[in-house]
Design a protein around this motif. Structure first.
Motif: not given
Ligand code: ADP
Length: 777
Positions: A109, A111, A140
């Motif tokens: 993940p 950002t 995200d």
């Protein structure tokens, strides 16, 4: 065709139809049973296959999930993950031969703000060419940073692609992070497959296993994501268990509840069985649908029902045909039997008719017919045969015939030898005609002469035997005998006029004399010729007259007798002593007057004729004792009498008693008397007259006629010209004969003496016209 025959035929057809119907129903029943059993079998097979397929899918997905968790756990072990760690951890996936698996990737993940640092970090960790391509408009992002292809054909790994732009894997990633458990995504077309033609694009999905550190305070690092193509996965998994017999469809139940078919596998056939089972796949429960053509399932696809159906129908058809043939054959046989029976009945009726006709003919026949079989057993004897032979029962063995029937040769005294009997000769194959057999027994005390024809039985009778036809020739023989004697007498009597003719001719030649003597000789010749002609004609007529019809009426006897006596006495007057006679009262009788007169005339004539020369002729007519309804007339004389041996024979034609030679006569008169009395049903006989001489007696039916009645000359039946002619001929014959006997030439001794002939009363009682010249002799 009779109603019965039609019924039989219908019954046969109905029976055959019933058999066919029964056979078809039984066949269908068996086939239905087989089908049910097959269906049950195919259901069981289908269940087994479905369980196997389900177990395979579950096992495979579990394996994927487990391998993925193992990989995730391996990655989480190190503090700083680099390509080598990933490569090491994902190596088992590569060697596991995961069906349908495309690639395994480590996804982190990131950002938007972290993108540059993350790119640098993961380049440093091993993915040197990493370029993170974030989806715009999002903060995200989920970037695969290590990718390991599990199928070399898929080309390069798609690291750096932002999965947050693909909703299905993104949702799975989030769910895995939240639940800290492996998840599976909804189906979608892999990003890498979106460039392929639509026909080759497959619904795919990803497994996502979260990677958490193992520290006391675990930190989420990312995901290990395994991408799979649904079609390949399903084909690979089901291939081993379906064996080409199961259709399969894997349906994913997505998070929003929608159902998407992940994969479909089709096999040839017409599926009629189906199963749908849930398959837990990570955090989802999918559905595995299986379908199969029962005909293709082993143990369930037998052709037995078809074979049974075909065989059953064929057998049923054959059985029905057989029944029809047998039933109609039976009907045909019965028809033939009925026809034969009808013919037999007709033949029986016909033969009965023939038998009846034959019986009637046999009964009617006047000739006797006797039939014997090969052993001489009497098979048939018609009534005439028994009547002729005077027996009531048939003869036994041929050896007994002579005694049973009283059979003699024609002489009447020699027993008939067996081998001469016509039936025995016929049994030996000899045909005989006119064999004369004299029969005399208790039933035929007087005897009867039979002429018997014998013949072997015609072969058409169907058995060996003989037949004899017999007829009574007693009268015929007697008649022939009479005729022979008669002919002899006639021939003898013809000589007399012939002798006269010859004598006068010789006299005329030798000594013609004067003309008067010549004329006398010629006139005698002519008269003799006339007499010969008349004699022949009238004697033939006389023989016929024996059978002239009777004209019966009531006749008063006494006047008739007196008339005859007076005529006879008148005729003798002057030729000797005056005859004496007397008549007692006599009853009336029923008789032919002319015939009766002839009897009386003959008897009275004999009474006056047969007397010793010079003695007084005497005749007495009296009434004797007779049975009720009958009259007996007796004519007695005082003449020369009749010797006892001759008494029985003087009634035979031409028989003359010993001692009568001196008296003119032919021996015919009494035979005629007997014939006439016989024809009236009476009897005639002779005995010695107690006072000397002879007494004749005869009986006639009595009539209710008073003594005073005059003679009834009226005939009982009309007299035809022919009858009158015959009677006239009879009288002429007798008169002519008397005249012939009376005509003699000097010196010719062929005839009886002149004296008695001159007393012949026959010459004196002529009624019939006699040529005048006879009285000139
Ligand atoms: P005929 O007198 O022509 O000879 P009949 O038949 O009348 O023939 O008689 C037969 C025979 O019977 C005579 O030939 C005779 O011998 C004998 N007879 C008949 N009547 C007498 C009689 N009254 N007395 C003696 N003899 C008789």
């Amino acid at each position: 065709m009779t109603a019965g025959r039609v019924r039989s035929r219908w019954t046969g057809s109905a029976l055959a139809a019933a058999v066919v119907l029964g056979g078809v129903l039984a066949t269908l029943f068996v086939v239905a049973g087989l089908r049910t059993a097959q269906h049950d079998g195919s259901q069981r097979v289908m269940d087994q296959r479905a369980q196997m397929a389900l177990a395979a899918v579950r096992a495979e997905t579990d394996r994927y999930r487990t391998l993925l968790e193992t990989t995730a756990a391996g990655i989480a072990a190190g503090d700083e993950l680099n390509w080598a760690d990933f490569d090491l951890a994902s190596a088992p996936l590569a060697s596991a031969g995961l069906i349908g698996a495309v690639a395994v990737a480590y996804v982190v993940p990131v950002t938007t703000a972290q993108i540059p640092a993350a790119q640098a970090h993961w380049r440093a960790a091993g993915t040197t060419d990493l370029t993170l391509r974030p989806e715009p408009g999002r903060d995200d992002h989920y970037f695969p940073v290590f990718t390991r292809l599990l199928n070399e054909q898929d080309g390069a790994g798609r690291t750096g692609t932002d999965l947050s732009g693909v909703p299905q894997p993104a949702a799975a990633l989030r769910a895995a992070e939240e639940t800290m458990r492996p998840t599976v995504s909804d189906t979608y077309v892999l990003v890498r497959d979106r460039g392929l033609p639509a026909g080759r694009q497959q619904q795919s999905f990803v497994f996502a296993a979260p990677v958490w550190t193992r520290a006391n305070d675990p930190v989420f690092r990312g995901w290990v994501v395994l991408g799979l193509r649904g079609g390949d996965f399903l084909a690979g998994v089901l291939d081993t268990v379906s064996q080409g017999q199961l259709d399969g469809s894997l349906v994913a139940v997505n998070s929003d509840g929608s159902r998407a078919e992940v994969a479909r596998l089709s096999v040839p056939g017409d599926p009629d069985l189906s199963r749908v089972d849930p398959v837990p796949v990570a955090d989802h429960v999918w559905e595995l649908g299986l379908r199969a053509d029962s005909a293709r399932l082993p143990g369930a696809g037998s052709r037995l029902p078809v074979i049974v159906l075909t065989g059953g129908l064929i057998l049923t058809g054959l059985l029905g045909w057989l029944v029809l043939v047998l039933a109609t054959g039976r009907a045909r046989a019965r028809a033939r039997v009925e026809q034969a029976t009808a013919e037999l009945r007709a033949a029986e009726v016909e033969s009965r008719k023939q038998a009846g006709l034959l019986g009637a003919i046999m009964t009617t026949l006047g000739d006797g017919v006797s039939v014997v079989d090969g052993d001489g057993r009497v098979l048939l004897e018609n009534p005439a045969a028994r009547r002729l032979m005077g027996v009531d029962d048939v003869g036994g063995h041929p050896e007994t015939w002579q005694e049973h029937y009283g059979a003699y040769r024609a002489d009447g005294v020699t027993p008939m030898p067996l081998e001469e009997m016509p039936l025995i000769r016929a049994l030996h194959g000899e045909q005989t005609d006119g064999v004369e057999v004299f029969i005399r027994n208790a039933g035929r005390p007087d005897g009867v002469l039979l002429s018997v024809d014998g013949r072997p039985l015609d072969p058409s009778a169907g058995l060996r035997g003989a037949v004899a036809v017999s007829r009574d020739i007693t009268d015929l023989r007697r008649y022939e005998k009479d005729l022979a004697i008669f002919a002899g007498v006639v021939a003898h009597d013809l000589k007399a006029p012939l002798a006269i003719v010859r004598g006068h001719c010789e006299l005329a030649i030798e000594d013609p004399g004067d003309e008067q003597e010549l004329r006398y000789s010629l006139s005698r010749i002519i008269r003799s010729v006339d007499r010969m002609d008349t004699l022949i004609e009238t004697l033939l007529a006389y023989s016929t007259a024996r059978d002239a019809p009777l004209r019966i009426g009531d006749v008063a006897l006494e006047p008739l007798i007196r008339e005859v006596l007076q005529e006879r006495a008148a005729a003798l007057r002057g030729s000797g002593p005056e005859p004496e006679w007397s008549v007692e009262p006599l009853p009336a009788v029923r008789a032919d007057p002319a015939m009766l007169r002839h009897v009386l005339d003959n008897l009275i004539g004999n009474a006056f004729k047969y007397v010793r020369p010079g003695a007084v002729p005497r005749a007495t007519v009296t009434s004797g004792v007779a049975a009720p309804g009958w009259a007996q007339i007796e004519v007695s004389d005082a003449g020369i009498g009749i010797p006892d041996p001759d008494k029985a024979r003087i009634f035979e034609s031409f028989h003359r008693a010993q001692g009568s030679a001196a008296y003119a006569g032919t021996g015919l008169g009494l035979a005629i008397c007997q014939r006439i009395v016989d024809r009236h049903g009476g009897e005639i006989g002779v005995e010695d007259n107690p006072g000397g001489g002879t007494r004749f007696h005869f009986t006639l039916p009595a009539a209710a006629v008073g003594e005073d009645d005059t003679m009834n000359h009226i005939p009982a039946e009309p007299v035809g010209d022919e009858d009158a002619e015959v009677r006239a001929a009879l009288d002429r014959a007798l008169a002519e004969r008397a005249a012939v006997l009376d005509s003699r030439l000097p010196g010719m001794g062929a005839l009886p003496s002149a004296a008695p002939s001159s007393h012949d009363p026959a010459a004196a009682r002529l009624h019939a016209p006699v040529p005048d010249h006879q009285h000139q002799d």
